[in-house]
Design a protein around this motif. Structure first.
Motif, short mmCIF file in Angstrom:
data_model
loop_
_atom_site.label_atom_id
_atom_site.label_comp_id
_atom_site.label_asym_id
_atom_site.label_seq_id
_atom_site.Cartn_x
_atom_site.Cartn_y
_atom_site.Cartn_z
N ALA A 30 28.23 -16.09 -20.56
CA ALA A 30 27.82 -14.69 -20.75
C ALA A 30 26.75 -14.57 -21.82
O ALA A 30 25.80 -13.79 -21.70
CB ALA A 30 29.05 -13.85 -21.12
N GLN A 31 26.89 -15.38 -22.90
CA GLN A 31 25.88 -15.36 -23.96
C GLN A 31 24.54 -15.89 -23.45
O GLN A 31 23.48 -15.39 -23.81
CB GLN A 31 26.36 -16.21 -25.15
N THR A 32 24.60 -16.90 -22.59
CA THR A 32 23.37 -17.51 -22.07
C THR A 32 22.58 -16.54 -21.19
O THR A 32 21.34 -16.47 -21.24
CB THR A 32 23.71 -18.77 -21.26
N THR A 33 23.30 -15.77 -20.38
CA THR A 33 22.64 -14.84 -19.46
C THR A 33 22.27 -13.51 -20.10
O THR A 33 21.49 -12.75 -19.53
CB THR A 33 23.55 -14.57 -18.25
N ALA A 34 22.84 -13.26 -21.30
CA ALA A 34 22.57 -11.96 -21.96
C ALA A 34 21.11 -11.89 -22.45
O ALA A 34 20.50 -12.87 -22.80
CB ALA A 34 23.51 -11.79 -23.14
N ARG B 222 45.95 -24.23 -22.78
CA ARG B 222 44.71 -24.89 -23.22
C ARG B 222 43.65 -24.83 -22.11
O ARG B 222 42.46 -24.62 -22.39
CB ARG B 222 45.00 -26.33 -23.64
N GLU B 223 44.09 -25.05 -20.87
CA GLU B 223 43.14 -24.95 -19.74
C GLU B 223 42.59 -23.54 -19.62
O GLU B 223 41.40 -23.34 -19.36
CB GLU B 223 43.84 -25.38 -18.45
N ARG B 224 43.45 -22.55 -19.85
CA ARG B 224 43.00 -21.16 -19.82
C ARG B 224 41.98 -20.91 -20.92
O ARG B 224 40.95 -20.26 -20.72
CB ARG B 224 44.20 -20.23 -19.98
N ALA B 225 42.26 -21.45 -22.11
CA ALA B 225 41.36 -21.25 -23.24
C ALA B 225 39.99 -21.88 -22.97
O ALA B 225 38.95 -21.30 -23.32
CB ALA B 225 41.97 -21.83 -24.51
N ILE B 226 39.98 -23.06 -22.37
CA ILE B 226 38.71 -23.72 -22.04
C ILE B 226 37.90 -22.84 -21.08
O ILE B 226 36.68 -22.67 -21.24
CB ILE B 226 38.95 -25.11 -21.42
N ARG B 227 38.57 -22.29 -20.07
CA ARG B 227 37.86 -21.41 -19.13
C ARG B 227 37.29 -20.20 -19.86
O ARG B 227 36.15 -19.78 -19.60
CB ARG B 227 38.81 -20.95 -18.02
N GLU B 228 38.07 -19.63 -20.77
CA GLU B 228 37.60 -18.45 -21.51
C GLU B 228 36.39 -18.79 -22.37
O GLU B 228 35.44 -18.00 -22.47
CB GLU B 228 38.74 -17.89 -22.37
N LEU B 229 36.42 -19.97 -23.00
CA LEU B 229 35.29 -20.38 -23.83
C LEU B 229 34.04 -20.60 -22.97
O LEU B 229 32.93 -20.23 -23.36
CB LEU B 229 35.64 -21.66 -24.59
N GLU B 230 34.23 -21.22 -21.81
CA GLU B 230 33.10 -21.46 -20.91
C GLU B 230 32.52 -20.15 -20.40
O GLU B 230 31.29 -19.98 -20.31
CB GLU B 230 33.55 -22.34 -19.74
N GLU B 231 33.39 -19.20 -20.07
CA GLU B 231 32.92 -17.90 -19.59
C GLU B 231 32.16 -17.15 -20.68
O GLU B 231 31.12 -16.53 -20.42
CB GLU B 231 34.09 -17.07 -19.08
N ALA B 232 32.67 -17.23 -21.91
CA ALA B 232 32.00 -16.56 -23.03
C ALA B 232 30.64 -17.17 -23.29
O ALA B 232 29.65 -16.48 -23.56
CB ALA B 232 32.87 -16.63 -24.28
N SER B 233 30.55 -18.52 -23.18
CA SER B 233 29.28 -19.20 -23.40
C SER B 233 28.27 -18.84 -22.31
O SER B 233 27.09 -18.60 -22.58
CB SER B 233 29.50 -20.72 -23.42
#
Length: 557
Positions: A553-557, A540-551
């Protein structure tokens, strides 16, 4: 706020040696079978509308519904069904559901409900576990139900609802009503042993198991939930909009039992569809609306839901999963005249443990306060010691509403209810000094998708059936609309296998809310502890990190 004769006794919750009790005094519990409890009151509102079909607009008064219950019950008796048998119902929200449940209950026959989204294999499994002798099915579900029933030797017949005639080899629900007599059955009901319902729940972990809801525990919970300080409904005056599914314990309790015992009129919607839902709000003007978090999100966000749309509401009730205060406030910006109340329960508690009371009001983000005759303690997850006020741990519940056990599964029962009668819920939370219950996490591995339970074990087992999967673990990842989405982490034995291939493999075999909407992620190894147990918290902690990284990346795109 209405005045209460019990106000002098409605103070803060009592706490003794770490055990919390309701602020409200204990009440007398169920001493009559459900059939008598519900229909003994029908004369109070015999010509009032009990049910309206939200699709056909056909309505049934309390008298008409009662007569159909008696006819269906008598028809079952004529066809040889007897006390102790089990009848399955594979139905969306429709008037046949309460007639089936109460017609069966009158004869001491148990109803088990099948999710209309079930696959053929899902239905077979539940029919086999429950020893069902018959299945009542909606016409649109008939092909799948017939195919499943043909594989289960105990099933004697399939009964199709909503049709005057039926295909060859299938019985007609309407014909059974015509055959039945309007005679009140006389059956010797054992209050604490005879089940009214056999509803399937995954419990804290694992595959679905049959929860026994007896005449005593279900009837007592009805009395608890309608006791003086929790009686938000004015008898004979309320209008419900039945959008929560009645195959699930929440919708079943509300629209098949509580609505009838309070004399409410209920409009039944077969599913949630935005336009249908909003039109029904406008046309039928409900006074009470029962929701799960995704529906609250819809009310808050949809431009088609206005203050006028909601203007008839006196109470909005939300359960099934925790809900944040911010979302509640967004709904109340549209309608500030309604009271927003929240509650907590589970199938194993028949189902209600707590909700907002009249004297104490609502504390947004909490699950309200304990019902009368209900005890709660909070224990440490690691060593089981009883925790103090305000400390978070696993919620344990004891009271008349707690199930006697899982159907023909003593091992699972013993793992869930201890020798002192405490139901270990698998939910993590705490009680504050005023007796309000807060749920903050889960010990149990279940995923909650739109209020439905998703057992990771079932999805993991299916993934392992793929020839290229060496190991798998499934967790829930946060989602604003759905609550949680099932996500799989998989170790493959073939580097050519893709994540999409594995997602498609599973999604083609499961019903809609079991689908891997959170995706599939191929990793090198599943984290496990020394005893070999999957460390889901790490995932679950890994998934949270992945979601934060994806978010990000979308913000900076």
């Amino acid at each position: 706020m209405r005045s209460l004769s019990l106000c002098r006794r409605l103070s803060t919750a009592s706490v003794r040696q770490g055990v919390f009790r309701s602020h409200a005094e204990d009440i007398p519990l169920a001493d009559r079978p459900i059939f008598e409890m519900i229909w003994g009151r029908r004369h109070r509102w015999e010509n009032r509308t009990a049910y309206v079909c939200g699709v056909t607009e056909k309505s049934f008064t309390y008298n008409e519904t009662y007569r159909n219950v008696l006819r269906f019950s008598d028809a079952l008796d004529k066809r040889g069904y007897k006390h102790g048998d089990v009848v399955a119902a594979c139905l969306p929200n429709c008037v046949e559901m309460p007639v089936t449940v109460h017609g069966c209950a009158a004869r001491g026959i148990t109803t088990t409900t099948l999710n209309p989204l079930y696959t053929e294999d899902d239905i077979v499994r539940q029919l086999e576990i429950s020893d069902a002798q018959a299945v009542v099915a909606h016409p649109l579900l008939l092909p799948t139900v017939r195919a499943a029933a043909a594989r289960v030797p105990t099933v004697r017949e399939v009964i199709v609802s909503g049709q005057d005639s039926a295909p060859e080899g299938v019985s007609s629900f309407e014909e059974l009503l015509r055959q039945g007599r309007e005679q009140t059955p006389t059956v010797d009901i054992d209050m604490k042993k005879d089940p009214v319902l056999l509803l399937f729940s995954s419990g804290t972990t694992g595959l679905p198991k049959g929860v026994i809801q007896t005449n005593y525990c279900l009837g007592s919970n009805l009395l608890q939930a309608t006791s003086e300080d929790f009686a938000w409904e004015v008898p004979g005056e309320e209008r419900f909009l039945g959008v929560l599914p009645t195959f699930h314990t929440f919708g079943m309790f509300l629209y098949v039992f509580k609505s009838l015992i309070t004399g409410a009129s209920t409009t039944l919607l077969p599913r949630f569809e935005p336009e249908m839902f909003v039109n029904a709000l406008t046309k039928y003007r409900p006074t009470a609306l029962h929701l799960v978090p995704p529906l609250v999100t819809f009310l808050a966000n949809s431009p088609t839901v206005t203050a006028e749309t909601l203007s008839s509401l006196k109470v909005i009730f939300c359960g099934a999963a925790p809900l944040g205060p911010a979302l509640i406030q967004r709904v109340l910006q549209k309608i500030d005249t309604a009271t927003f109340i929240e509650g907590y329960g589970m199938t194993e508690s028949s189902p209600v443990v707590s909700f907002s009371s009249i004297s104490k009001g609502s504390r947004y983000g909490s699950c309200g306060v304990l019902l009368p005759n209900t005890e709660l303690k909070v224990i440490a997850v690691d060593d089981g010691r009883v925790l103090d006020l305000g400390e978070s741990g696993e919620i344990c519940v004891r009271g008349p509403q707690v199930m006697p056990g899982y159907y023909k599964n003593p091992e699972a029962t013993a793992a869930t209810i201890d020798q002192e009668g405490w139901l270990h819920t698998g939910d993590v939370g705490y009680c504050d000094k005023d007796g309000f219950l807060f749920i903050v996490d889960r010990v149990k591995e279940l995923i909650k998708y739109k209020g439905f339970q998703v057992a990771p074990a079932m999805l993991e087992d299916m993934l392992r059936k793929h020839a290229g999967v060496a190991d798998a673990a499934v967790i829930g990842v946060p989602d604003e609309e759905a609550g949680e989405l099932p996500r799989a982490y998989v170790v493959t034995s073939d580097p050519a296998i893709t994540e999409q291939e594995l997602a498609d493999f599973v999604n083609a075999k499961v019903n809609t809310y079991y689908q891997l909407r959170g995706g599939v992620h191929i990793i090198d190894a599943i984290p496990k502890n020394a005893s070999g147990k999957t460390m889901r918290r790490d995932l679950r902690e890994r998934a949270i990190r992945e979601l934060e990284e994806a978010s990000a990346a979308q913000t900076t795109a």
